[in-house]
Write a protein that holds these residues in place. Structure first.
Motif, short mmCIF file in Angstrom:
data_model
loop_
_atom_site.label_atom_id
_atom_site.label_comp_id
_atom_site.label_asym_id
_atom_site.label_seq_id
_atom_site.Cartn_x
_atom_site.Cartn_y
_atom_site.Cartn_z
N GLY A 1 63.86 0.80 58.70
CA GLY A 1 63.02 1.96 58.98
C GLY A 1 61.58 1.57 59.27
O GLY A 1 60.99 2.00 60.27
N ALA A 2 60.99 0.75 58.40
CA ALA A 2 59.61 0.33 58.59
C ALA A 2 59.45 -0.48 59.87
O ALA A 2 58.48 -0.30 60.61
CB ALA A 2 59.14 -0.48 57.38
N ASN A 3 60.40 -1.38 60.14
CA ASN A 3 60.33 -2.18 61.36
C ASN A 3 60.33 -1.29 62.60
O ASN A 3 59.55 -1.49 63.54
CB ASN A 3 61.50 -3.14 61.45
CG ASN A 3 61.43 -4.26 60.43
OD1 ASN A 3 60.39 -4.53 59.85
ND2 ASN A 3 62.56 -4.92 60.19
N LEU B 1 63.14 12.10 66.15
CA LEU B 1 63.41 11.62 64.80
C LEU B 1 64.26 10.36 64.92
O LEU B 1 65.30 10.38 65.57
CB LEU B 1 64.17 12.67 63.99
CG LEU B 1 64.75 12.18 62.64
CD1 LEU B 1 63.62 11.88 61.65
CD2 LEU B 1 65.72 13.21 62.07
N VAL B 2 63.80 9.28 64.30
CA VAL B 2 64.54 8.01 64.31
C VAL B 2 65.06 7.74 62.90
O VAL B 2 64.30 7.77 61.93
CB VAL B 2 63.63 6.84 64.76
CG1 VAL B 2 64.39 5.52 64.68
CG2 VAL B 2 63.11 7.08 66.17
N VAL C 1 67.20 13.54 68.17
CA VAL C 1 67.65 12.69 67.06
C VAL C 1 68.18 11.38 67.60
O VAL C 1 69.17 11.35 68.35
CB VAL C 1 68.73 13.39 66.21
CG1 VAL C 1 69.22 12.46 65.10
CG2 VAL C 1 68.20 14.69 65.63
N LEU C 2 67.52 10.28 67.23
CA LEU C 2 67.96 8.93 67.61
C LEU C 2 68.44 8.24 66.34
O LEU C 2 67.67 8.07 65.40
CB LEU C 2 66.81 8.16 68.25
CG LEU C 2 67.14 6.80 68.88
CD1 LEU C 2 66.08 6.42 69.92
CD2 LEU C 2 67.23 5.67 67.84
N LEU C 3 69.71 7.87 66.33
CA LEU C 3 70.31 7.23 65.16
C LEU C 3 70.70 5.79 65.48
O LEU C 3 71.38 5.53 66.47
CB LEU C 3 71.55 8.00 64.70
CG LEU C 3 72.34 7.37 63.52
CD1 LEU C 3 71.50 7.39 62.25
CD2 LEU C 3 73.66 8.09 63.31
N ASN C 4 70.27 4.88 64.62
CA ASN C 4 70.75 3.50 64.64
C ASN C 4 71.71 3.38 63.46
O ASN C 4 71.28 3.17 62.33
CB ASN C 4 69.56 2.56 64.51
CG ASN C 4 69.93 1.10 64.34
OD1 ASN C 4 69.23 0.37 63.66
ND2 ASN C 4 71.01 0.66 64.94
N VAL D 1 70.97 10.44 70.59
CA VAL D 1 70.92 9.06 71.09
C VAL D 1 71.38 8.14 69.97
O VAL D 1 70.89 8.23 68.84
CB VAL D 1 69.49 8.66 71.51
CG1 VAL D 1 69.50 7.26 72.14
CG2 VAL D 1 68.87 9.68 72.44
N ALA D 2 72.34 7.26 70.26
CA ALA D 2 72.77 6.25 69.30
C ALA D 2 72.44 4.87 69.86
O ALA D 2 72.69 4.60 71.04
CB ALA D 2 74.26 6.36 69.02
N VAL D 3 71.91 4.00 69.01
CA VAL D 3 71.61 2.62 69.38
C VAL D 3 72.43 1.72 68.46
O VAL D 3 72.25 1.74 67.24
CB VAL D 3 70.11 2.29 69.25
CG1 VAL D 3 69.86 0.84 69.65
CG2 VAL D 3 69.28 3.23 70.10
#
Length: 301
Positions: free
Chosen positions: A47-49, A139-140, A164-167, A184-186
């Motif tokens: 998250g921080a990165n 939102l990541v 909403v971007l989800l990793n 969006v998914a990464v």
């Protein structure tokens, strides 16, 4: 959600850790002891990165997360503020902060063990947290904090038309309701294989492929592929987070521009040791693109 603008507002909900990084000629096999060649303590956490990466790539970023009340907490907070990330939603939870033990070999490949600490205590969102999410353009999220918290944030974002971007890393079984809220998914190629059909529910999917670059699939099935610049790899830790943060910062420019920007950021992140220390600035990404992008030609397809 805010109107379209040059500087997107991004809320990053996720983990923050102190990374304990040991370098060695090769990573040990089970039961084996090897000698290290160096050691460093580097603030990190997915998250921080990603928050720092998005900020350095030019976005206005607020981090929603938690640290402990231990000796690592002040440094973890400082690395965010020094990067220009807003930390008014960074709470303190009694106990240890999150830590990650990382071993990096001479080829730049790594092995990582994460102990969640305060990240695991991020079990609810306050009214102020939700207000930041509602006001953001994007939102990541990742999955190093409780999944129920990610799901609540995504649902709130969707109800306020925040992208909403989800990793989804580390990979986990996610409720259908959460997938339904993801725009969006990464993922990396291994995560893509594990998640399989679940990704078909997501309109925009980006798959990173390390030195081979990244692929994009849009809601109409249209695809793009972007190669990665060739660089001297020192440490791959945090490269995916640099990619994701830069992608979020550039998302409003369109998938092709965002993909190219993110590939450059991810490549640059492998050229230095440590996650947060290696995250490139917008100026560094621009400089690489000035040299590299004109030579891409039909390589983006």
């Amino acid at each position: 959600m805010t109107a379209d603008r040059d500087v997107p507002a991004i809320a990053v909900l996720g983990s923050i850790n102190m990374d304990l990084v040991t370098t060695t000629e090769r990573r040990p096999q089970p039961g084996e002891t090897v000698l290290g060649t160096g050691f460093a303590m580097v603030p990190g956490g997915k998250g921080a990165n990603q928050a720092i990466a998005a900020r350095r790539a030019g976005a206005d970023v607020t981090f929603v997360g938690a640290v402990g009340d231990d000796v690592f907490a002040p440094e973890l907070r400082r690395v965010l503020t020094d990067s220009g990330v807003r930390v008014d939603r960074l709470r303190v939870i009694a106990g240890p902060s999150g830590i990650a033990t990382i071993v990096v070999d001479t080829g730049g490949e790594n092995s990582i063990i994460v102990a969640g600490g305060a990240n695991a205590g991020l079990t609810e969102l306050t009214a102020a947290d939700l207000a930041v999410i509602a006001a953001a353009d994007i939102l990541v999220c990742q999955l190093e904090i409780p999944i129920d918290t990610v799901a609540a944030a995504a649902a709130h974002a969707r109800s306020h038309r925040t992208t909403v971007l989800l990793n989804p890393s580390p990979v986990a079984d996610l409720p259908a309701e959460l997938w339904a809220d993801v725009d969006v998914a990464v993922v990396n190629s291994g995560e893509a294989d594990e998640l399989g059909a679940a990704l078909t529910r997501v309109p925009h999917v980006i798959t990173t492929r390390g030195a081979a670059g990244a692929d994009y699939r849009g809601p109409d099935g249209r695809g793009l592929s972007c190669p990665s610049p060739r660089v001297r790899v020192v440490d791959t830790t945090g490269a995916g987070d640099s990619f994701t943060g830069a992608l979020a910062a550039a998302w409003q420019r369109g998938p092709e521009a965002a993909l190219t920007w993110a590939c450059a950021a991810g490549a640059l992140a492998t050229t230095r040791l440590g996650a947060s220390a290696s995250i490139p600035t917008a100026a560094a990404i621009d400089a690489m693109l000035a040299d590299w992008a004109p030579r891409l030609g039909s390589d983006i397809r």
